[in-house]
Motif scaffolding. Sequence first.
Motif, mmCIF file in Angstrom:
data_model
loop_
_atom_site.group_PDB
_atom_site.id
_atom_site.type_symbol
_atom_site.label_atom_id
_atom_site.label_comp_id
_atom_site.label_asym_id
_atom_site.label_seq_id
_atom_site.Cartn_x
_atom_site.Cartn_y
_atom_site.Cartn_z
ATOM 1 N N GLY A 75 59.190 38.827 48.233
ATOM 2 C CA GLY A 75 58.186 38.948 47.172
ATOM 3 C C GLY A 75 57.074 39.913 47.550
ATOM 4 O O GLY A 75 56.550 39.861 48.655
ATOM 5 N N LEU A 76 56.735 40.792 46.632
ATOM 6 C CA LEU A 76 55.616 41.713 46.847
ATOM 7 C C LEU A 76 54.531 41.363 45.836
ATOM 8 O O LEU A 76 54.711 41.547 44.641
ATOM 9 C CB LEU A 76 56.050 43.169 46.630
ATOM 10 C CG LEU A 76 56.563 43.964 47.831
ATOM 11 C CD1 LEU A 76 57.692 43.241 48.536
ATOM 12 C CD2 LEU A 76 57.017 45.340 47.400
ATOM 13 N N ASN A 77 53.428 40.841 46.326
ATOM 14 C CA ASN A 77 52.350 40.401 45.453
ATOM 15 C C ASN A 77 51.186 41.353 45.682
ATOM 16 O O ASN A 77 50.412 41.179 46.608
ATOM 17 C CB ASN A 77 52.011 38.954 45.853
ATOM 18 C CG ASN A 77 50.820 38.399 45.109
ATOM 19 O OD1 ASN A 77 50.232 39.073 44.260
ATOM 20 N ND2 ASN A 77 50.445 37.168 45.429
ATOM 21 N N TYR A 78 51.084 42.374 44.858
ATOM 22 C CA TYR A 78 50.103 43.415 45.146
ATOM 23 C C TYR A 78 49.204 43.793 43.977
ATOM 24 O O TYR A 78 49.538 43.561 42.815
ATOM 25 C CB TYR A 78 50.798 44.657 45.705
ATOM 26 C CG TYR A 78 51.066 44.489 47.182
ATOM 27 C CD1 TYR A 78 50.035 44.555 48.095
ATOM 28 C CD2 TYR A 78 52.351 44.210 47.644
ATOM 29 C CE1 TYR A 78 50.267 44.359 49.442
ATOM 30 C CE2 TYR A 78 52.591 44.010 48.994
ATOM 31 C CZ TYR A 78 51.526 44.087 49.889
ATOM 32 O OH TYR A 78 51.749 43.880 51.215
ATOM 33 N N GLU A 89 45.168 35.649 39.426
ATOM 34 C CA GLU A 89 46.474 36.230 39.183
ATOM 35 C C GLU A 89 47.275 36.278 40.493
ATOM 36 O O GLU A 89 48.497 36.091 40.490
ATOM 37 C CB GLU A 89 46.277 37.618 38.580
ATOM 38 C CG GLU A 89 47.460 38.191 37.854
ATOM 39 C CD GLU A 89 47.834 37.453 36.578
ATOM 40 O OE1 GLU A 89 47.193 36.453 36.223
ATOM 41 O OE2 GLU A 89 48.818 37.881 35.952
ATOM 42 N N ALA A 90 46.585 36.502 41.593
ATOM 43 C CA ALA A 90 47.268 36.537 42.888
ATOM 44 C C ALA A 90 47.878 35.172 43.186
ATOM 45 O O ALA A 90 49.022 35.072 43.657
ATOM 46 C CB ALA A 90 46.298 36.942 43.989
ATOM 47 N N ASP A 102 52.689 42.400 39.945
ATOM 48 C CA ASP A 102 51.299 42.873 39.927
ATOM 49 C C ASP A 102 50.337 41.693 39.862
ATOM 50 O O ASP A 102 50.542 40.768 39.075
ATOM 51 C CB ASP A 102 51.119 43.753 38.687
ATOM 52 C CG ASP A 102 49.688 44.161 38.466
ATOM 53 O OD1 ASP A 102 48.946 44.305 39.459
ATOM 54 O OD2 ASP A 102 49.296 44.354 37.303
ATOM 55 N N ASN A 103 49.262 41.724 40.634
ATOM 56 C CA ASN A 103 48.256 40.671 40.492
ATOM 57 C C ASN A 103 46.951 41.170 39.887
ATOM 58 O O ASN A 103 45.929 40.477 39.935
ATOM 59 C CB ASN A 103 48.024 39.961 41.827
ATOM 60 C CG ASN A 103 47.436 40.898 42.861
ATOM 61 O OD1 ASN A 103 46.669 41.797 42.524
ATOM 62 N ND2 ASN A 103 47.791 40.718 44.111
ATOM 63 N N LYS A 104 46.961 42.371 39.334
ATOM 64 C CA LYS A 104 45.802 42.855 38.572
ATOM 65 C C LYS A 104 44.519 42.925 39.391
ATOM 66 O O LYS A 104 43.439 42.950 38.812
ATOM 67 C CB LYS A 104 45.526 41.905 37.409
ATOM 68 C CG LYS A 104 45.975 42.392 36.059
ATOM 69 C CD LYS A 104 45.848 41.255 35.062
ATOM 70 C CE LYS A 104 44.726 41.416 34.061
ATOM 71 N NZ LYS A 104 44.620 40.235 33.197
ATOM 72 N N ALA A 116 43.628 48.953 42.777
ATOM 73 C CA ALA A 116 45.033 49.350 42.657
ATOM 74 C C ALA A 116 45.417 50.413 43.688
ATOM 75 O O ALA A 116 46.569 50.474 44.116
ATOM 76 C CB ALA A 116 45.315 49.855 41.246
ATOM 77 N N THR A 117 44.454 51.228 44.094
ATOM 78 C CA THR A 117 44.782 52.250 45.098
ATOM 79 C C THR A 117 45.362 51.614 46.349
ATOM 80 O O THR A 117 46.334 52.126 46.909
ATOM 81 C CB THR A 117 43.519 52.991 45.594
ATOM 82 O OG1 THR A 117 42.455 52.709 44.727
ATOM 83 C CG2 THR A 117 43.773 54.454 45.733
ATOM 84 N N TYR A 118 44.726 50.530 46.815
ATOM 85 C CA TYR A 118 45.181 49.920 48.059
ATOM 86 C C TYR A 118 46.548 49.276 47.862
ATOM 87 O O TYR A 118 47.447 49.452 48.674
ATOM 88 C CB TYR A 118 44.177 48.875 48.555
ATOM 89 C CG TYR A 118 42.751 49.350 48.563
ATOM 90 C CD1 TYR A 118 42.452 50.702 48.792
ATOM 91 C CD2 TYR A 118 41.692 48.490 48.318
ATOM 92 C CE1 TYR A 118 41.141 51.142 48.790
ATOM 93 C CE2 TYR A 118 40.381 48.938 48.311
ATOM 94 C CZ TYR A 118 40.116 50.262 48.541
ATOM 95 O OH TYR A 118 38.831 50.706 48.530
ATOM 96 N N GLY A 119 46.665 48.514 46.784
ATOM 97 C CA GLY A 119 47.922 47.838 46.519
ATOM 98 C C GLY A 119 49.066 48.838 46.399
ATOM 99 O O GLY A 119 50.114 48.695 47.020
#
Lengths: 313, 234, 363, 294, 259
Positions: free
Chosen positions: C11-14, C62-63, C55-57, C21-24
């Motif tokens: 799972g990728l939770n980013y 959301e994460a 995506d966790n926005k 968003a840049t970091y994720g």
Amino acid sequence: MKRISKGKILTFFGIIMFYIVIQLLINVGIIDSYIQLNIVLIGINIILAVGLNLITGFTGQFSLGHAAFMSIGAYTSAILTAKLGQPFIVAIFASGITAALAGVFIGIPTLRLKGDYLAIATLGFGEIIRIVALNIDYIGGAIGFNDIPQYTNWSWVFAMTVVTVVLIRRFINSYHGRACIAIREDEIAAEAMGINTTYYKILAFAIGAFFAGTAGALYANYFYFIKPDSFGFMKSIDILVIVVFGGMGSIVGSIIGAIALSIISLFLQSIPELRMVIYALILFGIMVYRPTGLMGNQKLKIFRKGGKNNVSA
Amino acid sequence: MLELKEVNVFYGVIHALKNLNIKIEEGEVVTLIGANGAGKSTTLKAISGIQKLKSGEITLNGESINNVGAPDIVKLGISHVPEGRRIFSRMSVMENLEMGAFTRTDKSEVKKDFEKIFSLFPRLLERKEQMAGTLSGGEQQMLAIGRGLMSRPKLLLLDEPSMGLAPIIVKEIFSIIKEINKAGTTVLLVEQNAYMALNAADRAYIIRNGEIEMQGDAKTMLQDEKVKKAYLEG
Amino acid sequence: TGSNSDKIKVGLNYELSGGVATYGQGLVEGIELGFEEINKNGGVLGKQIEPVKVDNKSEDTEAANVSTRLATRDKVVALLGPATSGNTKAASPAAMQNKIPLISASATADDITIDSNGNVRDYIFKTCFSDSFQGVMMAEFAYNDLGFKNAVILGDSTSDYAKGLSKSFKETYTALGGKVLNEEAYQAKDTDFKAVLTNIKGSNPEVLFVPGYYEEVGLIVRQARELGLNVPILGADGYESPKFAEIAGKEALDNVYYSSHYSSMDDSPEVVNFREGFKAKYGKEPDAFNALGYDLAYFLADSLERAGEANSEKLKEALEATKDFKGVTGAFSIDENHNPVKSVTIIEMKNGEPTFLKKLDPK
Amino acid sequence: MEQLFQQLINGISLGGIYALIALGYTMVYGIINLINFAHGDIYMVGAYVGFALTTFLHLGFFPSLLISMIVCSILGMIIEKVAYKPIRNSTRIAALITAISVSLFLQYTMMYFVSPQTRTFPEVLASKRLTFFNGNVILDVKNIYIIVITVVLMVGLQYIVRHTKIGKAMRAVSLDKEAAELMGINVNKIISYTFAIGSALAGAAGVLVGVYYNTINPLMGVTPGLKAFVAAVLGGIGMIPGAVFGGFFLGMTETMVSAYGGSVFKDAVAFAVLIIVLLVRPNGLLGKATKEKV
Amino acid sequence: MSVLKVSNLSKTFGGIRAVTDVNLSIEKGEIIGLIGPNGAGKTTFFNLLTGIYNPTSGEVVYDLNRIISTRDLKPYKITHYGIARTFQNIRLFQNMSVLDNVLMGFHNGLKYGIASALFKLPSYYKTEKNTFEEACVLLDKFNLLDKKDEISKNLSYGDQRRLEIARALAAKPKLLLLDEPAAGMNPKETKELKELITWIREAFELTVIVIEHDMSLVMEICERIFVFDYGILIANGTPEEIQRDERVIKAYLGGEEQC
Ligand SMILES: Nc1ncnc2c1ncn2[C@@H]1O[C@H](COP(=O)(O)OP(=O)(O)OP(=O)(O)O)[C@@H](O)[C@H]1O
Ligand SMILES: Nc1ncnc2c1ncn2[C@@H]1O[C@H](COP(=O)(O)OP(=O)(O)OP(=O)(O)O)[C@@H](O)[C@H]1O
Ligand SMILES: [Mg+2]
Ligand SMILES: [Mg+2]
């Protein structure tokens, strides 16, 4: 006007049944933690939206700072449960009260401000709360508040949601509630009817904030972790979107709006690149094709733009 | 000059105008009378293009203006003084009048017309720089009429111009109507004050529930028993 | 849990949309490159890795939502991400409840892996430095190596990362005998720092410590130099990006030092290979987030191999037992607190180029 | 003393940027009573257009500025036609939500195409600096450009809105659209013009600020958009000199808070000042109190 | 007994003197007419009486249930004192139903607390039921009962005017201020209105002040008439006296024929 009608009894039992059925499904594991989490979120959003609807939808006071009340409640409850070891029920009440006090505090400027001026003032208020919270080390500041006990569960969320909806509905259906609507419709005429507009505006803010505070408590004690940025300007906008999406001045609308938007958001999680683009398009579509929201109708139009009502700013 | 043929207008489900037929000749003063909610204002709105027709046709000098937008209808020489004044509240009296002359390019003539309006309504001259929204009700009504005249219309649509005006001004308004009519402007007048309206008009239409109930010579109507009973007697 | 088919779900939770968003997206670019290479080379345990990217926005709620979903619905064997400490904390409970290891490559807060009672969070791991570690290192570097006795801290008041670094820097620096003249702040997304820099200039510090990310710090460095504030500027791994020099301007960057895992100066074959591969896939130079993501992918694969099967419980044990894993951001072992034991490089910017200055080992 | 001068310069420079963005904001605001949340994002698009022109086509500063203004004014007109026109008669809040949706749409569509990464502008304007007090007080020439452009635009816009026929028509449309139509004013056209002008201003601001700070990203419009909104309200909604005044006031407030050691609470204090100002002057600094006549 | 006594009342807006030095007193149970050219200051006078504007100078003293003077005049308190008004530009709660509009009028008389509303205590049911019934009675008198669920902005002009009066009466005032109630009504409707006003005066034991440009109404139902011109009270007397007053004719009525 009979006190207890058949319909009411039916609704009452319907609600109780709904609670029991969900609880059973949780017990047997058909509703897993993922669904449960989303049910909790929906409940919290309903409480927030119904409260904001009282302020904005019914009383006509444009507020862009609702998340701040939630934040005050969330931190109050976090401190009480995590640091001071108080029972949850105490924390919920205290959260509501502190948020309501903040509501009174921000309600007072409404004596003088109208429309967009009020909107920006509430927005500023929300930002101030956030920035102050970012810099209080006792509650973790920007690092956030971690390890809050998880007390919130389906029963609490259900109870608080029902209480919020029922109480706000009753308020609206009393002459106090009518006074709020009258203020929205025509403030000058409302005054001429003997309505103390200041009092009712502050009252609306206080009640809306109270429930936002309890929602904050439910939130903090479900998610273990809170930080000031979770209650920023965009969160206030999200709540407002639920209210408008569901229909201003419609409690059922707020409920449906909270559910619909949560579900939409779940579907969009897996298309990250286009998520917000699609979300924007959905919002846009609703506003264009149903500017009064899902449950709204013409009769609840407020803040009309332009036209002859535009004499004052 | 202007003709409405079988005009139907709806507000949602409300059928406001039903197969309406009206004909106005050049140089006439025609009045439209009827009870509250009969459809008088709607008729004027349909003519000036701010209300869409469901069916039927409106022609100006024989040409259909169904698909002409409201702003362009002004350019064709029709000016509508709407019900409820609708002055631009946060603009000065002078600026309101300038807006009335929006479509005109003959600057020197426009200037003369300002003078003319001010001589018709001296009160407006006194209030020239005041925000229109703070004028008294009657002053706003004068401004609305003045503004309507500023486009030098060939056809003037007046919706209850006497509403809220002092008796002395009402008389003046009616003599102004006569005056501008003499100067060549055709007038369609909607009025509650049927007595004065019929006196001022050449012909009249009586409208009821969106339908023309009666039409004819204004002076004859003044004598008509039915009309007297329904619209004239207080 | 675990997957029995020929695929291993991860799972990728980013943070793929929203404020950070840049970091994720940076991390995910690195991770995806890593997985691609691993899969091309035969995968792990003979199976292909299948990332489930959600995506966790950039929101903590959301994460939490996403990590619950990945754990209960997608039945992943491990959770990677989120990028920020706050979102990682919010995502952790779901990992703990469902007993699925969660590894973050960039959540630097000290309490990610340890709870408020001092107990280790069983299923939470991180592969990046703790804030306290870098803060301590830079304080010692400033006081001992550079010999500066007074400093001003200018941190991002909205960022847990900057807050953590500031705190440990200040503690160590004052303990060493240095003086923190002032603590100033900016907010993420600010673009104008002249007022606060003018103020700092007025207090005449010998050195300026600016914990933060290169977007803002680049501007800060540039504007500081414009205002004639020419003292050394110190920071941490948030500076690591080719954009840093672009934003700040080459000349302005002289006299800037920061601690980092990875240096693009390093020309070991792994690093060169990574840089080439990254440029080929994305057409740009990698930054620290890309590198951390890339290492995370390999770290996970390595641990899975050692676990012997795609099973969360086994994976957890393997993660705990990590010794001297070698990645492009350096080699590390996992200690008993689930943190990496990793040496830090101090980098000096010279003419816009990061140059290796010193390597400090953890104590 | 020198520090104070430097801070005054900092405050005015920052204020100039807020003022520049607020101008376009207030323009649209004043005419259609819409809090155009997308304004900040049009500004962002302007910056990207300028970036593309200078980086890939190697155009100079002024041609890029001009083209970017044109692109943004077309974008503004399209947004108005597609998004705002259909909701012109609905409630104010519905309009606000629509504006937010447009804003999100622009941000994330842009992000989709250019990635969320920060980009840097090439040096298209030589950075020249004026120094005073032995180099202790520094003024960037770009600041002077920005302030001069802002003031010139303000005067120009104010003239247009107050004294030209089209400007008066804009005000008439803002007060009563139907009555404006009855005057022969083409409401659609006027609103389009308004958006074109407002968006062109946003585009210009985007390029100028992009060049000035040197960095751009898809979310760069959010904070300045909010600040510009605050500036516009502070000065008095819909008032062009008010927007500029509000911009400078806000810039100066933020700078002075930082100057006196309050950088941690810079934005909080700025908002607190905003609220206090509004309580004292409910219609903004330059707004006139107009009580509704009953 | 004077219900209302106004002394030296003035109001200026910037340079405009809207009301200048007005002195008058009104007795209990009278129907008073207030006439004068447009912009003479009549509406402003009402706004002064209801606390919407503060006077520039002078005083307003009511003797209703108790003595109320200028200082206490707040718009939201006037119904409490027993004063109700209608507006020149109709100000109904446009999107509320006809019934709700009237219910709003009762606001001041209702006394149950918020707690009773939230927990539906008996006082809630009792009060709501009573007010509902009273509202229906009132609507019936105004021929609006069958339209009670309509949204008020969809009513015709005349009905809206009547509803506004009904709403004002719901506040159970002792003094009723009507600003151009007959505007936009045709002669027939005006006639009904005249009957209505005389009837409510009797039925509710009211004092009424009415601003009107329709001379038939003023002359027929008013016992006394005050005439304003440029903010100054220029005449005061019975309808007959006013009709003969040269100054009034010149400033307001105009010459010869009357309509
Ligand atoms: N915007 C609207 N929406 C819905 N119904 C409307 C609208 N405007 C008018 N109506 C209805 O259309 C009918 C005709 O209205 P109109 O305004 O033309 O009447 P009128 O003859 O001018 O009446 P009045 O004398 O009261 O001005 C009425 O039944 C009215 O309720
Ligand atoms: N808020 C205000 N600001 C400025 N001037 C005002 C204001 N209110 C009223 N006036 C002016 O005061 C004068 C009196 O106005 P008022 O509305 O009392 O007249 P009125 O007697 O009611 O006239 P009408 O019969 O036309 O309604 C007018 O000239 C008007 O322009
Ligand atoms: Mg009409
Ligand atoms: Mg009046």
